[in-house]
Design a protein around this motif. Structure first.
Motif, PDB file in Angstrom:
ATOM      1  N   ASP A 157     -16.843  14.468  47.602  1.00 41.73           N
ATOM      2  CA  ASP A 157     -16.328  15.832  47.440  1.00 41.73           C
ATOM      3  C   ASP A 157     -17.477  16.828  47.310  1.00 41.73           C
ATOM      4  N   LEU A 158     -18.474  16.468  46.496  1.00 40.41           N
ATOM      5  CA  LEU A 158     -19.610  17.365  46.289  1.00 40.41           C
ATOM      6  C   LEU A 158     -20.385  17.556  47.587  1.00 40.41           C
ATOM      7  N   ALA A 159     -20.638  16.471  48.305  1.00 42.55           N
ATOM      8  CA  ALA A 159     -21.385  16.568  49.562  1.00 42.55           C
ATOM      9  C   ALA A 159     -20.676  17.490  50.547  1.00 42.55           C
ATOM     10  N   ASN A 160     -19.370  17.314  50.681  1.00 41.02           N
ATOM     11  CA  ASN A 160     -18.609  18.152  51.612  1.00 41.02           C
ATOM     12  C   ASN A 160     -18.628  19.617  51.185  1.00 41.02           C
ATOM     13  N   TYR A 161     -18.560  19.851  49.881  1.00 40.35           N
ATOM     14  CA  TYR A 161     -18.571  21.228  49.378  1.00 40.35           C
ATOM     15  C   TYR A 161     -19.928  21.886  49.660  1.00 40.35           C
ATOM     16  N   ILE A 162     -21.000  21.140  49.455  1.00 31.67           N
ATOM     17  CA  ILE A 162     -22.341  21.679  49.716  1.00 31.67           C
ATOM     18  C   ILE A 162     -22.490  22.024  51.194  1.00 31.67           C
ATOM     19  N   VAL A 163     -22.030  21.126  52.060  1.00 36.91           N
ATOM     20  CA  VAL A 163     -22.132  21.357  53.505  1.00 36.91           C
ATOM     21  C   VAL A 163     -21.374  22.625  53.898  1.00 36.91           C
ATOM     22  N   GLU A 164     -20.185  22.796  53.350  1.00 35.60           N
ATOM     23  CA  GLU A 164     -19.341  23.932  53.728  1.00 35.60           C
ATOM     24  C   GLU A 164     -19.836  25.261  53.166  1.00 35.60           C
ATOM     25  N   PRO A 187     -26.361  11.327  49.791  1.00 43.43           N
ATOM     26  CA  PRO A 187     -27.450  11.711  50.698  1.00 43.43           C
ATOM     27  C   PRO A 187     -27.133  11.431  52.164  1.00 43.43           C
ATOM     28  N   GLU A 188     -26.308  10.408  52.408  1.00 47.47           N
ATOM     29  CA  GLU A 188     -25.952  10.072  53.790  1.00 47.47           C
ATOM     30  C   GLU A 188     -25.147  11.196  54.441  1.00 47.47           C
ATOM     31  N   ILE A 189     -24.160  11.720  53.720  1.00 48.84           N
ATOM     32  CA  ILE A 189     -23.346  12.817  54.258  1.00 48.84           C
ATOM     33  C   ILE A 189     -24.206  14.060  54.460  1.00 48.84           C
ATOM     34  N   LEU A 190     -25.045  14.363  53.482  1.00 49.64           N
ATOM     35  CA  LEU A 190     -25.898  15.548  53.592  1.00 49.64           C
ATOM     36  C   LEU A 190     -26.869  15.423  54.765  1.00 49.64           C
ATOM     37  N   LYS A 191     -27.407  14.231  54.961  1.00 54.25           N
ATOM     38  CA  LYS A 191     -28.366  14.019  56.050  1.00 54.25           C
ATOM     39  C   LYS A 191     -27.728  14.279  57.410  1.00 54.25           C
TER      40      LYS A 191
END
Length: 298
Positions: A157-164, A187-191
């Motif tokens: 959830d946090l990774a998706n929120y940061i990306v958006e 880190p995988e999602i962010l990468k």
């Protein structure tokens, strides 16, 4: 029929229970259960007391069973990273223990006041509201998500929120102090979205060797009650299930904090009775309350 009194109904109308009536029935049913909280060490009694209080409010006895101990590692390396704060856009905190690790690192810096001042200008991202609370309490830093913090109950959830919402504002890597058992999803999602992280393991977990003894001891004290096993992490699941070759309690109810822990229980061939959607005591209590409430109405 026209003219008939509305009191003369020829059908059964299901009684509507008031909220107080529901609560009393749930508390009565809850008194037949004992909950085992399979948690790691906590550096404050506040967290354990909060969970115990919430369960007691619905009539359920609660017992904390320590399943993991923690050891901090690489604090010297973490000190170097926070001192070189100009090289990062901010920090990612996936649990309160990560906050405590940064606190230890800052205490080891001779110029910690100036470092804290600089870090307050950085982005601070947390998984869950409890981690954000610990960030504020122990480091006096505020989460960059503000009122949106409740939307980030998991790493994904946090990774998706940061990306958006932050992708174009992160020009430098994010520092991610984490457990040696971290699954790497964040880190995988962010990468995948060109947001880079510096992953640093800052604590490791060790299984508690006496889990089985603890469970058997407390089960004898509550032998007339049904057991609810509450798990807070996949590593806790592994420790408990490997320690209890057969279930000490007869047909325990398996409860998970979060979807990741629930998925791990299912992989271990355990039926999940209910899931706390958010990693906090109230969400856990509410999920158990609903299961008990449904049972009183069946």
């Amino acid at each position: 029929m026209p003219g008939e009194s509305s009191d003369n109904k020829d059908y059964f109308e299901e009684p509507q229970f008031s909220q107080t009536s529901d609560s009393n029935q749930v508390r009565s049913l809850g008194s037949h259960y004992v909950a085992f909280f399979f948690r790691g060490e906590t550096e404050s009694s506040e967290v354990s007391d909060e969970y115990t209080s919430e369960f007691n409010s619905i009539g359920i006895e609660a017992v904390r069973i320590p399943v993991l101990s923690f050891e901090y590692v690489n604090i010297d390396s973490l000190m170097v990273h926070v001192q070189n704060h100009d090289e990062i856009s901010g920090l990612l905190f996936t649990s309160p223990r990560c906050v405590f690790a940064v606190e230890k690192a800052l205490l080891g810096c001779s110029n910690q006041d100036s470092i804290r001042k600089s870090l307050r200008q950085k982005f601070m991202f947390c998984v869950g509201t409890k981690t954000a609370e610990m960030l504020r309490k122990h480091l006096q830093f505020d989460s960059s998500l503000g009122e949106e913090q409740s939307k980030t109950g998991s790493s994904q959830d946090l990774a998706n929120y940061i990306v958006e919402n932050f992708k174009n504002r992160l020009k430098l890597p994010l520092l991610l102090p984490c457990s040696t058992l971290a699954d790497g999803k964040l880190p995988e999602i962010l990468k995948r979205h060109d947001i880079h992280t510096i992953v640093l393991h800052v604590y490791k977990t060790c299984p508690e060797p006496s889990v089985s003894e603890y469970v058997m001891k407390h089960q004898r004290l509550f032998e007339q009650k049904e057991a609810i096993y509450v798990f807070f992490s996949p590593s806790g699941v592994n420790t408990v299930l490997s320690s209890l070759s057969t279930d000490v309690c007869n047909d325990p109810k398996y409860v998970a904090i979060g979807k990741t822990t629930a998925e791990h229980l299912r992989k271990c061939n355990r039926d999940v009775w209910c899931i706390a959607e958010k990693p906090n005591a109230k969400s856990l209590k509410d999920s158990v309350y609903q299961r008990l409430r449904n049972k009183t109405q069946n």
